[in-house]
Scaffold this active site. Structure first.
Site, PDB file in Angstrom:
ATOM      1  N   THR A   3       0.870  -1.180   0.000  1.00  0.00           N
ATOM      2  CA  THR A   3       0.000   0.000   0.000  1.00  0.00           C
ATOM      3  C   THR A   3       0.903   1.223   0.000  1.00  0.00           C
ATOM      4  O   THR A   3       1.583   1.503   0.992  1.00  0.00           O
ATOM      5  CB  THR A   3      -0.931   0.006   1.220  1.00  0.00           C
ATOM      6  OG1 THR A   3      -1.719  -1.185   1.221  1.00  0.00           O
ATOM      7  CG2 THR A   3      -1.856   1.212   1.193  1.00  0.00           C
TER       8      THR A   3
ATOM      9  N   LYS B  79      -7.934   0.679  -2.146  1.00  0.00           N
ATOM     10  CA  LYS B  79      -7.344   0.211  -0.881  1.00  0.00           C
ATOM     11  C   LYS B  79      -7.406   1.302   0.185  1.00  0.00           C
ATOM     12  O   LYS B  79      -7.661   1.011   1.366  1.00  0.00           O
ATOM     13  CB  LYS B  79      -5.892  -0.220  -1.113  1.00  0.00           C
ATOM     14  CG  LYS B  79      -5.137  -0.627   0.164  1.00  0.00           C
ATOM     15  CD  LYS B  79      -5.786  -1.805   0.877  1.00  0.00           C
ATOM     16  CE  LYS B  79      -5.103  -2.138   2.201  1.00  0.00           C
ATOM     17  NZ  LYS B  79      -3.771  -2.702   2.056  1.00  0.00           N
TER      18      LYS B  79
ATOM     19  N   LYS C 279       0.706   4.308   8.641  1.00  0.00           N
ATOM     20  CA  LYS C 279       1.221   4.673   7.318  1.00  0.00           C
ATOM     21  C   LYS C 279       0.082   4.793   6.322  1.00  0.00           C
ATOM     22  O   LYS C 279       0.016   5.744   5.538  1.00  0.00           O
ATOM     23  CB  LYS C 279       2.246   3.633   6.869  1.00  0.00           C
ATOM     24  CG  LYS C 279       2.840   3.868   5.485  1.00  0.00           C
ATOM     25  CD  LYS C 279       2.139   3.063   4.403  1.00  0.00           C
ATOM     26  CE  LYS C 279       2.320   1.565   4.605  1.00  0.00           C
ATOM     27  NZ  LYS C 279       1.677   0.786   3.517  1.00  0.00           N
TER      28      LYS C 279
END
Length: 315
Positions: free
Chosen positions: A100, A175, A243
């Site tokens: 990601t 995502k 993150k």
């Protein structure tokens, strides 16, 4: 065994079981990890994959090169840096990044790889370590639809819910939406378990009953009792979620700037729910071992708050 050669770069909690599944499915897999002594590597080797000493050795003659790394700078270094994938991959090889890394990074990498006559799919995954082990991941793919179709046999080994989302960066976009839902779902699970505790309700009852209705979710089914029982072993670490939430907020502000052509500060925080989840995860990150615990450890933030409240002097 299929004649298609596969390389897998990144053998962490997610990458190692994905590599194992590909090897067990009959693919000739060569794997590489930046840290050579990681505990999962022996399991990967035992499954039939070859462990390479370098990126160059791992991707030699590979038709498809998977990556599962931490953040955008890691992926850019491995793909575009000196001694990286772009330098040694054979022409027309397919690079599939399951990390990601955000929309803008995926688009940048796709553009740079095209200059090297290499194909690229951004294919972030969801489902935690359990999904990686069982081959039941959700895979969100951005890039050429033809390249997506070409990779479907490989994706089918790794996941059960596989979706082409659009051009490069689209997999990352979906995502990031997924992470908004996951992070806020954890807020709800923690607060539901706290309420159940105060009302002397069996937490398993909450998982079973609420999980069968409109409140049901993968997170409630798989992580609800871990919240209740303070089992914080990571399937997906808090540091990785932080993150991802950073990328969510960056993407939101960048997109809003482009759409409305006004300064970024015009939008303020913009996503109060994400900001709340982000702060709760940060509160846990700052506790002992917090950043390496699973996202269900968010409950520690609530416990810490309650403990401090109990210790406060009376008004």
């Amino acid at each position: 065994m299929t004649t298609q050669k596969v390389a897998f770069l990144g053998l962490g909690v997610m990458g190692a079981p994905m590599t194992i599944n590909l090897a067990k499915a009959g693919y000739a897999v060569t794997a590489w990890n930046r840290t050579a002594d990681r505990p999962h590597i022996s399991e990967v080797e035992a499954a039939g994959a070859i462990i390479a000493p370098s990126i160059e050795a791992a991707i030699a003659d590979a038709d498809v090169i998977f990556l599962c790394l931490g953040d955008a700078p890691d992926v850019e270094a491995v793909v575009l840096g000196d001694g990286g994938v772009a330098e040694f991959a054979k022409s027309e090889a397919m690079i599939v990044d399951t990390s990601t890394i955000g929309v803008s990074a995926a688009k940048k990498i796709a553009t740079e790889l095209q200059k090297h006559n290499l194909r690229f799919l951004d294919a972030p995954i969801s489902g935690g370590d359990i999904g990686a082990q069982k081959g039941t991941l959700t895979i969100m793919v951005g890039g050429s639809e033809a390249d997506f179709e070409a990779c479907m046999p490989l994706f089918s080994v790794l996941g059960k819910s596989i979706h082409w989302c659009g051009p490069s960066g689209s997999g990352q976009g979906v995502k990031l939406c997924n992470q908004v839902l996951v992070s806020l779902n954890m807020v709800g699970i923690c607060e539901a378990m706290l309420l159940a505790e105060k009302l002397d309700i069996d937490p398993q009852l909450v998982v079973d009953v609420c999980g069968s209705g409109a409140a049901g979710s993968w997170a409630l089914t798989n992580l609800g009792m871990k919240v209740a029982e303070a089992d914080f072993q990571p399937g997906f670490m808090i540091k990785h979620m932080l993150k991802d939430l950073r990328l969510v907020l960056e993407a939101y502000h960048q997109a809003a700037q482009v759409l409305y052509q006004v300064p970024d500060e015009t939008f303020g925080e913009g996503m109060p729910g994400v900001e709340l989840a982000d702060q709760l995860f940060k509160d846990v990150r700052d506790l002992e071992d917090g950043d390496r615990q699973g996202t269900q450890a968010m409950i520690r933030a609530y416990r810490e708050f309650l403990q401090k409240a109990i210790d406060l002097p009376p008004l």
